[in-house]
Design an enzyme around this catalytic site. Structure first.
Site, short mmCIF file in Angstrom:
data_model
loop_
_atom_site.label_atom_id
_atom_site.label_comp_id
_atom_site.label_asym_id
_atom_site.label_seq_id
_atom_site.Cartn_x
_atom_site.Cartn_y
_atom_site.Cartn_z
N ARG A 101 0.84 -1.21 0.00
CA ARG A 101 0.00 0.00 0.00
C ARG A 101 0.86 1.25 0.00
NH1 ARG A 101 -5.01 -0.76 -1.49
NH2 ARG A 101 -5.97 -2.47 -0.36
N GLY A 138 -2.80 -0.01 9.65
CA GLY A 138 -1.70 0.44 10.50
C GLY A 138 -0.44 0.84 9.75
N ARG A 168 -10.72 -2.52 10.57
CA ARG A 168 -11.06 -2.98 9.23
C ARG A 168 -11.96 -4.19 9.42
NH1 ARG A 168 -7.73 -5.61 7.02
NH2 ARG A 168 -6.22 -5.68 8.72
N ALA A 199 -6.12 1.22 19.38
CA ALA A 199 -6.07 1.30 20.85
C ALA A 199 -5.22 2.49 21.28
CB ALA A 199 -5.47 0.00 21.40
N GLU A 203 -4.46 5.13 19.42
CA GLU A 203 -5.05 6.38 18.96
C GLU A 203 -6.14 6.86 19.93
OE1 GLU A 203 -4.26 5.32 14.24
OE2 GLU A 203 -6.32 5.47 14.95
N ASP A 232 42.66 -26.85 13.56
CA ASP A 232 41.58 -27.53 14.29
C ASP A 232 40.90 -28.47 13.30
OD1 ASP A 232 39.31 -27.98 16.07
OD2 ASP A 232 38.25 -26.58 14.75
P1 ADP Z 1 -4.90 -2.83 10.87
O1 ADP Z 1 -3.55 -2.38 10.51
O2 ADP Z 1 -5.01 -4.31 11.00
O3 ADP Z 1 -5.95 -2.32 9.99
P2 ADP Z 1 -4.62 -1.02 13.14
O4 ADP Z 1 -5.54 -0.79 14.29
O5 ADP Z 1 -3.21 -1.23 13.51
O6 ADP Z 1 -5.21 -2.25 12.33
O7 ADP Z 1 -4.65 0.21 12.17
C1 ADP Z 1 -5.80 0.73 11.62
C2 ADP Z 1 -5.52 2.14 11.13
O8 ADP Z 1 -6.51 2.49 10.20
C3 ADP Z 1 -5.56 3.14 12.25
O9 ADP Z 1 -4.51 4.06 12.10
C4 ADP Z 1 -6.92 3.80 12.10
O10 ADP Z 1 -6.94 5.15 12.47
C5 ADP Z 1 -7.19 3.67 10.61
N1 ADP Z 1 -8.64 3.49 10.41
C6 ADP Z 1 -9.36 2.49 10.92
N2 ADP Z 1 -10.64 2.64 10.60
C7 ADP Z 1 -10.75 3.73 9.87
C8 ADP Z 1 -11.83 4.38 9.22
N3 ADP Z 1 -13.08 3.92 9.26
N4 ADP Z 1 -11.56 5.46 8.54
C9 ADP Z 1 -10.31 5.92 8.47
N5 ADP Z 1 -9.28 5.36 9.06
C10 ADP Z 1 -9.47 4.26 9.74
C1 G6P Z 2 -2.66 -4.48 7.96
C2 G6P Z 2 -1.45 -4.94 7.18
C3 G6P Z 2 -1.05 -3.91 6.13
C4 G6P Z 2 -2.24 -3.57 5.27
C5 G6P Z 2 -3.42 -3.14 6.14
C6 G6P Z 2 -4.65 -2.85 5.32
O1 G6P Z 2 -2.30 -3.39 8.69
O2 G6P Z 2 -0.38 -5.18 8.07
O3 G6P Z 2 0.00 -4.38 5.34
O4 G6P Z 2 -1.91 -2.57 4.36
O5 G6P Z 2 -3.70 -4.15 7.07
O6 G6P Z 2 -4.97 -3.93 4.50
P1 G6P Z 2 -5.02 -3.81 2.91
O7 G6P Z 2 -5.16 -5.21 2.45
O8 G6P Z 2 -6.18 -2.96 2.62
O9 G6P Z 2 -3.75 -3.20 2.44
#
Ligand code: ADP
Ligand code: G6P
Length: 737
Positions: A10, A30, A283, A388, A390, A508
């Protein structure tokens, strides 16, 4: 100027095409949200996939797309629809993602997707190679690109490569089910530094490297023939200031400045001041435990019915990977659950669950964080979980309660939250109850600690730590390199060798002249070795000694007929010019009957280990045991022996997968010095691979050429990588060239 190249599937933005025009929307997840802050701060280029397939991009829009991405310091890798299917929806998200999150039953092992994964990883590697200068630093991210490090290394052996995995690395028991497990590990090992969120992921990875590739791992260093790789944990932080500043700014907004969402949230708050908002943001992914959370919410309302009409669950689920069947099923399941629970429990004035299935702008995210009394995150497995962090960062008045699954990486650093097991509904319901009733002072005291930690170890600090560690690793490697017995140094050595009046050469055996074998008796000399040793030992004015920890019986059989000089059992026995072995040191052996039963008890409890009884020492071999277990047992044995031999004049030698107990007055250093003083030597050479050889390296005169085989810490002046290099040295000695 050297730059950093960030590379991930990404990019910080995703491109969308509507009505023939393109727009860029921020990526969620993330990785992208975290790295965005790192990227915006420095001189870096970010390479990734635009989010569109080649088929979706009309040719005339390509220049526009490139310039839109360039505005974000990014450059794209083009992927066809077939590639996106096999690489992204296929191997990345139907094989690796479920497997690494312990959803073994969701993992599909398809050769076609694997082949496409490899080809697409090569595309990413090529994109790096096209942009990278040798002094640049490459930072590769996440599970979609695990083969890229080795692909880049193959073309640029000296470039600095870091890799960070944003998801869990599973236990060896899970990882070993992957048909291409060795290839994946080898891909990752192209890096100089490999980072994980937590120590658990790190140790799982090291365990797989040891078990599947049989590589030497010492603490968190992995030793390859020509490089050392560092593995470490760096828990990813967030851009704390961005979240806390945004929250502060929101709290000062006038009614007119507030968003529509905020106004709605305020209205509800006003109409029921005691009511509590529970918030969950993820997500829409099966690893996040969303369906479980809904069930647990229903359970909570059953157990504590007094909270009906008093609490509301806000679920924000961001659409994700919707082409993968498991995600489609999950979407249906969540839709149905929300519908059913709301249908059963709603009243005219109360809808228990507000469910948003969409991405929201940052501004609205802040509205939700700041308006919710309780953040409730229940992943079944999660590499880190930044949501968490954030949530805590936005709590400017320090109130609010975080309920967090202990299966999230972030739980390690967020002990002050209410940690729950997402499968334990009883505990979850009670934690919700506790959160609702938590006194404000307690909330403040917990959040003060949490905020302090998150503010200090923010995403910038995380990235700097990683980068500094990468630089250090590279420098360490350079130092190693400068001590390598290079062609130039070897030429100088040969100069001294040919001009010397009298030469002394210590060789050795195991790990130096011959490779290791599971059965030590089978590591016998080959014809090539015999002929090299014949040649060297027959040169005039050359005293060649085989110096080994082996027993004298084996060396008598292998080498006595050859009349080589030999020192065995670490220096107990010596044989010169074909004469029978005689004792070089007087040593006792009465201690053996005390130690032997101890070693036997370790053999009984450590499958694969065995005892070698020598004339004056006892060796416990653990090369054939499970590597982690053997290592653990050797530490245990060391402790037991240390107290047992305290009053005897004995020492424990920790060799290569062997521990040997012997008299303290016997070692290769003492033995080699005894020989050294017999004549006048103007060329002294010693080579060996393990700890027992260090005595030689330490004691021989400073001007000696001492060489370690392998890259472990050593007192030797030089090192070579492996037994093959040792043969090359012997050949040069034999040819005197
Ligand atoms: P993952 O990387 O598995 O998606 P994380 O909690 O580590 O889970 O990261 C999610 C990130 O995506 C966070 O920085 C969060 O602010 C952002 N995010 C999650 N939901 C939304 C949303 N509905 N709109 C915009 N940003 C989002
Ligand atoms: C997790 C993964 C990332 C990925 C993100 C969103 O945070 O570790 O590599 O980018 O999820 O998933 P997506 O498939 O939309 O890139």
């Amino acid at each position: 100027m050297a730059k950093t190249i960030i590379i991930s599937n990404r990019l910080p933005v995703q491109l969308q095409i509507s009505n023939g025009d393109i727009s860029a929307v921020p990526s969620v997840g993330g990785l992208a949200t975290g790295m965005k802050s790192v990227h915006s701060g420095g001189d870096s280029l970010w390479i990734g996939w635009s989010g569109l397939t080649d088929e979706e991009i009309p040719e005339e829009l390509i220049p526009k797309i490139d310039s839109a991405l360039a505005e974000h310091g990014s450059s794209k890798v083009n992927l066809t629809e077939k590639e996106v299917d096999g690489f992204y929806y296929g191997f990345s998200n139907r094989t690796v993602w479920p497997l690494f999150h312990y959803f073994l039953e969701y993992s599909e092992f398809e050769l076609d997707s694997w082949e496409i994964y490899k080809a697409v990883n090569q595309k990413f590697a090529d994109a790096i190679l096209a942009k990278a200068d040798n002094e640049d630093t490459i930072w590769i991210h996440d599970y979609q690109l695990m083969l890229v490090p080795q692909m880049v290394r193959a073309e640029r052996p000296d470039i600095s490569i870091g890799f960070f995995l944003h998801i869990p690395f599973p236990s060896y028991e899970i990882f070993r089910t992957l048909p291409w497990r060795r290839e994946v590990l080898q891909g990752l090992l192209g890096s100089d530094l490999i980072g994980f969120h937590t120590y658990d992921y790190e140790r799982h990875f090291l365990s797989s490297v040891r078990r599947l590739l049989g590589l030497e791992v010492s603490f968190n260093d992995i030793y390859l023939d020509d490089r050392v790789i560092k593995v470490d944990s760096f828990p990813m932080g967030i851009d704390y200031k961005k979240f806390s500043d945004a929250a502060k700014e929101h709290s000062q907004r006038t009614e007119d400045e507030k968003s529509e969402l905020q106004k709605r949230l305020d209205t509800h708050k006003k109409s029921a001041p005691d009511a509590k908002f529970f918030l969950s943001i993820d997500r829409l992914d099966y690893t996040k435990g969303i369906a479980k959370r809904l069930n647990a919410f229903e359970y909570f309302l059953k157990k504590y019915p007094q909270y009906k009409e008093k609490v509301r669950l806000i679920i924000l689920a961001v659409p994700s990977r919707s082409n993968v069947p498991q995600y489609q099923l999950l979407k249906r399941e969540v839709d149905e659950l929300v519908g059913r629970i709301n249908g059963e429990l709603s009243t005219v004035s109360w809808t228990p669950i507000w469910y948003f299935y969409r991405s929201m702008p940052f501004d609205n995210l802040i509205d939700l964080y700041t308006s919710s009394d309780i953040a409730w995150l229940t992943p079944i497995r999660d590499g880190m979980n930044l949501v968490a962090k954030e949530y805590i960062a936005t709590r400017t008045d320090k109130t609010g309660v975080l309920i967090l699954s202990e299966m999230a990486g972030s739980a390690n650093e967020m002990n002050e939250s209410l940690l729950i097991n997402p499968n334990n509904f009883e505990q979850i319901a009670d934690s919700l109850f506790e959160a609702i009733n938590m006194p404000e002072e307690e909330q403040i005291s917990r959040n003060t600690l949490l905020q302090k930690r998150l503010e200090r170890y923010n995403v910038e600090k995380w990235a700097n730590d990683f980068m500094n560690s990468l630089v250090n690793q590279k420098e360490k490697d350079q130092t190693y390199r400068s001590r390598r017995l290079s062609v130039d140094i070897m030429n100088t050595v040969m100069n001294s060798y040919t001009n010397a009046k009298r030469r002394l050469v210590f060789l050795d055996y195991d790990g130096t002249l011959a490779g290791f074998h599971n059965d030590p008796q089978k590591a016998s000399p080959d014809e090539e070795l015999y002929s090299l040793l014949d040649e060297i030992s027959s040169q005039p004015n050359t005293d060649m000694y085989l110096i080994s920890g082996r027993d004298k019986e084996t060396f008598t059989k292998w080498f006595l007929p050859k009349k080589y000089n030999m020192i065995v059992e670490h220096g107990v026995w010596i044989s010169q010019g074909g004469e029978e072995f005689r004792m070089l040191e007087t040593v006792k052996k009465d201690w053996m009957e005390k130690i032997l039963p101890v070693l036997e008890s370790f053999v009984d409890r450590t499958p694969g280990s065995f005892i070698e009884e020598k004339n004056y020492s006892l060796a416990w071999h653990y090369r054939n045991t499970d590597p982690d277990f053997g290592q653990k047992r050797s530490v245990e044995l060391n402790t037991v022996l240390t107290s047992l031999i305290a009053n005897d004049d004995l020492s424990v030698l920790n060799g290569n997968k062997v521990m040997e107990i012997k008299s303290s007055n016997v070692n290769k250093g003492r033995a080699s010095m005894r020989v050294y003083t017999e004549h006048e030597y103007d060329f002294v050479f010693a080579i060996g691979d393990d700890w027992t050889d260090e005595f030689m390296f330490q004691e021989l005169p400073e001007e000696s050429i001492t060489v370690k085989v392998g890259r472990q810490k050593t007192q030797a002046r030089y090192f070579v990588d492996n037994t093959k290099n040792v043969r090359e040295i012997l050949k040069r000695f034999a040819d005197k060239r």
